[in-house]
Write an enzyme that holds these catalytic residues in place. Structure first.
Site, PDB file in Angstrom:
ATOM      1  N   HIS A 215      67.358  58.219  -1.179  1.00 33.33           N
ATOM      2  CA  HIS A 215      66.425  57.227  -1.711  1.00 33.33           C
ATOM      3  C   HIS A 215      67.187  56.078  -2.376  1.00 33.33           C
ATOM      4  CE1 HIS A 215      63.482  60.574  -1.277  1.00 33.33           C
ATOM      5  NE2 HIS A 215      62.680  59.571  -0.970  1.00 33.33           N
TER       6      HIS A 215
ATOM      7  N   HIS B 210      67.179  53.020   2.241  1.00 33.20           N
ATOM      8  CA  HIS B 210      65.815  53.526   2.476  1.00 33.20           C
ATOM      9  C   HIS B 210      64.783  52.472   2.086  1.00 33.20           C
ATOM     10  CE1 HIS B 210      62.252  56.036   2.493  1.00 33.20           C
ATOM     11  NE2 HIS B 210      62.050  55.772   1.206  1.00 33.20           N
TER      12      HIS B 210
ATOM     13  N   HIS C 107      59.314  49.922  -3.312  1.00 32.78           N
ATOM     14  CA  HIS C 107      58.506  51.142  -3.417  1.00 32.78           C
ATOM     15  C   HIS C 107      59.261  52.343  -3.988  1.00 32.78           C
ATOM     16  CE1 HIS C 107      60.551  52.783   0.090  1.00 32.78           C
ATOM     17  NE2 HIS C 107      59.907  53.927  -0.127  1.00 32.78           N
ATOM     18  N   ASP C 108      60.593  52.400  -3.869  1.00 33.16           N
ATOM     19  CA  ASP C 108      61.359  53.534  -4.414  1.00 33.16           C
ATOM     20  C   ASP C 108      62.475  53.070  -5.337  1.00 33.16           C
ATOM     21  OD1 ASP C 108      60.221  55.940  -3.717  1.00 33.16           O
ATOM     22  OD2 ASP C 108      61.172  56.037  -1.748  1.00 33.16           O
TER      23      ASP C 108
ATOM     24  N   ASP D 174      57.166  54.818   4.999  1.00 36.81           N
ATOM     25  CA  ASP D 174      57.978  55.715   4.171  1.00 36.81           C
ATOM     26  C   ASP D 174      58.537  56.871   4.997  1.00 36.81           C
ATOM     27  OD1 ASP D 174      59.132  56.321   1.749  1.00 36.81           O
ATOM     28  OD2 ASP D 174      57.404  57.417   0.969  1.00 36.81           O
TER      29      ASP D 174
END
EC number: 3.1.4.35
Length: 853
Positions: A557, A561, A597-598, A718
């Site tokens: 992550h 990613h 998002h991460d 994702d």
């Protein structure tokens, strides 16, 4: 004309005044003494003097009773019994004044007292009371007017009510009633009924009535003041101990309420009480609203609190004080829980009223169980329920008290005491709210410090790696015009074709992290949002570079990613033709959400944050990491030098932030299963349109459906590594597994827990089997439905199917090896067992090929 004996008797009975005067003149004390067994007091010269002596003796006896007996009912009973004899009344009764639910009423305490009555027969038990509101009956009229009433004929009295007569099969002819006062307050009403030796009660009867009741009044006043003193003492103790526990427990409202209610249980004077805590959520999460908007679930139509919240008791605490004390805490209580089944707590939470119910089983408004509730045989008799209200006038809970210990219904003093307790606790919620806010601020500060320590904003040297203005123009980016910066970026950026950013098979494995930053900048140019929304190009570069640094250097992550998710979102919009449903502004927000998002992912999942008591888990109740990623993305965008939204108007800015909220939180796989059926229905709905143009026109205007599609797009992005070519997917899967194993190591060493198989590196050989299960259970639906939705997305589904075959082959190969190994072990075990038997004198096994003749 001679008179018969009967006529004389009737005349004397009908003329008591004449009889009194006549016998007073004619009878001497000696005559009376001869007629009485006890003789005559000395010094009495007439019958009237003798009556006065007897009356004095009776009053002296009453005073002695009052000194020797503190029981109010017993003393008043003796007074009423003697009054019956003196007044020649058929019977007397005592009605106690009280208030319930703010309404005054009179209830029978001593009923139908006659000269030969026994106290136990006249004392009215609480469940057999006859209750008169003040607007009904002569006694109600007396309590209202606070004056004595002598009703000579009840048929001529407008205030008379035959209610009690009908209940007791009695006929009332005349009434003498007077109030018992404590200052200006009514304490009770005493009533004498039916004069036996005359047509009605006389003025002399009124004098005697008042004379005797002076002693009764004193006794009732003492009783009333003693009761008030007891109530105030209990109230003081309740507030004192509540305050002690409130300030002892500031961290948690549930623990605060529980400690306070448990500590004061001895002062509440009831068999049971139950505290229901209400959900304080005013607005639902978007993923809970969608099913209603899509017509899959009914909108909530039940009762609401006065401030509009749905009435949902998230926890009920039952305090059982009869028999063996017990406390039961019921999280998420069912609707048929004994404390909620009647509907009373819900009604109190809805109305905010205090409800005092004298006879619960007979109540028609609420559905109380008539029989025993449990094996203890306990039955609900009377109930007092009231809201717990905080300083903001919001109902935070409902407290319900059952069965006063002395069997009587709860009265005004009980209401005052319980209300004082609930009001104090309601106001004390302010302490826990303040503490909670301080605690959240403290957690935010800790997280912010962690972010500042770890993340460093793009500096002047780093920006030159992408925007070399010093080399090209000899000045800093801030000193350059937008056209100059645009010209440099056009030369520096790789272009869309070099790294296949329009393709679903894009792979980052051959790219450096800096090249991925450049590709991210290129995507914004390809979307056409840089010029349209006037994004400062230096800000755009700084933002992308800072986002890349915001990702920690962890196994999976990481920034790679994050970029892959944004690139897949870009590809779904452009190559997958999904942008036809969205505006440029919405596409702008969706790609930005993919990038963020991460961000600042720790390499561990939400469950680990809770198990390790990470500050994030204390700050966010659900979707812990997703909310942190969202907050961190907003944190970057709040910085002026990184805010790519800075030139949007207020409405546009609110819209992009709203879309980012939905998109990033939607990456929580725990929410994935909530939106699957809704997305499938949208896909099915699209097949009802003959041409895509009309469908695009329809869906473009459907905000909720667009948000659901966007949320599912985020899930598809994702998980997109599972749809890459096998040579890419197999490598990425190992990265994912490695990060999971690292979390498993932490669970084993830090938390001292056994990790699940997916995170246990000791079971690494089971990875192919786990991958097949993950594809079947989670991934297949997403890409199958998207390929149905838009055929341009079919390549993702095809590669998913191919990767499943590869993983299945590896899984089967592993299963075959495991099976062969198990068979070898079984044979070896069998051989050892046979050898042991031969050594112990057992028979050797027979050969299948040789035979001894």
């Amino acid at each position: 004309m001679s008179l018969s004996e009967g006529q004389v008797h009737r005349f004397l009975d009908q003329n008591p005044g004449f009889a009194d005067q006549y016998f007073g003149r004619k009878l001497s004390p000696e005559d009376v003494a001869n007629a009485c067994e006890d003789g005559c007091p000395e010094g009495c010269t007439s019958f009237r003097e003798l009556c006065q002596v007897e009356e004095s003796a009776a009053l002296f006896e009453l005073v002695q009773d009052m000194q020797e007996n503190v029981n109010m009912e017993r003393v008043v009973f003796k007074i009423l019994r003697r009054l019956c004899s003196i007044l020649h009344a058929d019977r007397c009764s005592l009605f106690m004044y009280r208030q319930r639910n703010g309404v005054a009423e009179l209830a029978t305490r001593l009923f139908s007292v006659q000269p030969d009555s026994v106290l136990e027969d006249c004392l009215v038990p609480p469940d057999s009371e006859i209750v008169f509101p003040l607007d009904i009956g002569v006694v109600g009229h007396v309590a209202q007017t606070k004056k004595m009433v002598n009703v000579q004929d009840v048929m001529e009295c407008p205030h008379f009510s035959s209610f009690a007569d009908e209940l007791t099969d009695y006929v009332t002819r005349n009434i003498l009633a007077t109030p018992i006062m404590n200052g200006k307050d009514v304490v009770a009403v005493i009533m004498a009924v039916n004069k036996l030796d005359g047509p009605c009660f006389t003025s002399e009867d009124e004098d005697v009535f008042l004379k005797y009741l002076n002693f009764g009044t004193l006794n009732l006043k003492i009783y009333h003041l003693s009761y008030l003193h007891n109530c105030e003492t209990r109230r003081g103790q309740v507030l004192l101990w509540s305050a002690n526990k409130v300030f002892e427990e500031l961290t948690d409202i549930e623990r605060q309420f529980h400690k306070a209610f448990y500590t004061v249980r001895a002062y509440l004077n009831c068999d049971r009480y139950s505290v229901g805590l209400l959900d304080m959520t005013k607005e639902k999460e978007f993923f809970d609203v969608w099913p209603v908007l899509m017509g899959e679930a009914q909108a909530y139509s039940g009762p609401r609190t006065p401030d509009g919240r749905e009435i949902l008791f998230y926890k009920v605490i039952d305090y059982i004080l009869h028999g063996k004390e017990d406390i039961k805490v019921i999280p998420s209580p069912p609707a048929d829980h004994w404390a909620l089944a009647s509907g009373l707590p819900t009604y109190v939470a809805e109305s905010g009223f205090i409800c005092n119910i004298m006879n619960a089983p007979a109540d028609e408004m609420f559905n109380f169980q008539e029989g025993p509730l449990d094996d203890s045989g306990w039955i609900v008799k009377n109930v007092l329920s009231m809201p717990i209200v905080n300083k903001k006038e919001e109902i935070v809970g409902v407290a319900t008290f059952y069965n006063r210990k002395d069997g009587k219904p709860f009265d005004e003093q009980d209401e005052v005491l319980m209300e004082s307790l609930t009001q104090f606790l309601g106001w004390s919620v302010l302490n826990t709210d303040t503490y909670d806010k301080m605690n959240k601020l403290e957690n935010r500060k800790d997280i912010a410090q962690d972010m500042v320590l770890y993340h460093v904003r793009c500096d002047r040297e780093e920006i030159q790696l992408i925007l070399p203005t010093r080399e090209r123009l000899g000045k800093e980016p801030a000193d350059c015009e937008e056209d100059e910066l645009g010209k440099i970026l056009k030369e520096v950026l790789p272009g869309p074709a070099k790294f296949d950013i329009y393709e679903f098979h894009f792979s980052d494995l051959e790219c450096t992290e800096l090249e991925l930053v450049k590709c991210g900048i290129q995507m914004y140019y390809e979307l056409g949002v840089v010029r349209k929304f006037q994004i400062p190009q230096e800000v755009l570069v700084r933002f992308l570079f800072s986002v890349s640094k915001g990702y920690r250097r962890i196994t999976y992550h990481n920034w790679r990613h994050g970029f892959n998710v944004a690139q897949t979102m870009f590809t779904l919009l452009m190559t997958g033709k999904l942008k036809s449903y969205y505006t440029d502004l919405e596409a702008f927000a969706m790609v930005t959400a993919g990038l963020c998002h991460d961000i600042d992912h720790r390499g561990t999942n939400n469950l680990y944050q809770m198990k390790s008591q990470n500050p994030l888990a204390k700050l966010h109740g659900s979707s812990i990491l997703e909310r942190h990623h969202l907050e961190f993305g907003k944190f970057l965008l709040s910085e002026e030098t990184l805010n790519i939204y800075q030139n949007l108007n207020r409405r546009q800015h609110e819209h992009v932030i709203h879309l980012m909220d939905i998109a990033i939180i939607a990456t929580d796989l725990a929410l994935y299963f909530k939106k699957r059926t809704m997305f499938q229905k949208i896909v099915d709905e699209s097949k009802n349109y003959e041409d895509r143009k009309s469908w695009v026109e329809y869906l473009s205007l459907e905000t909720t459906r667009k948000e659901i599609v966007m949320a599912m797009m985020m899930t598809a992005c994702d998980l997109s590594a599972i749809t890459k070519p096998w040579e890419v997917q197999s490598k990425v899967a190992l990265l994912v597994a490695a990060e999971f194993w690292e979390q498993g190591d932490l669970e084993r060493t830090v938390l001292d827990q056994q990790p699940i198989p997916m995170m246990d590196r000791n079971k690494a050989a089971e990875l192919p089997k786990l991958q097949v299960g993950f594809i079947d259970f989670v991934c297949t639906f997403v890409y199958k439905e998207f390929s149905r939705f838009h055929e341009e997305i079919l390549p993702m589904f095809d590669r998913l199917q191919n990767n499943r075959k590869e993983w299945k082959a590896l899984a089967d190969e592993y299963e075959a090896k495991v099976k062969a190994l198990e068979e070898d072990q079984k044979k070896e075990t069998t051989a050892k067992k046979v050898g042991t038997e031969i050594c112990n004198g057992g028979p050797a096994p027979r050969s299948s090929t040789c035979r001894i003749l």
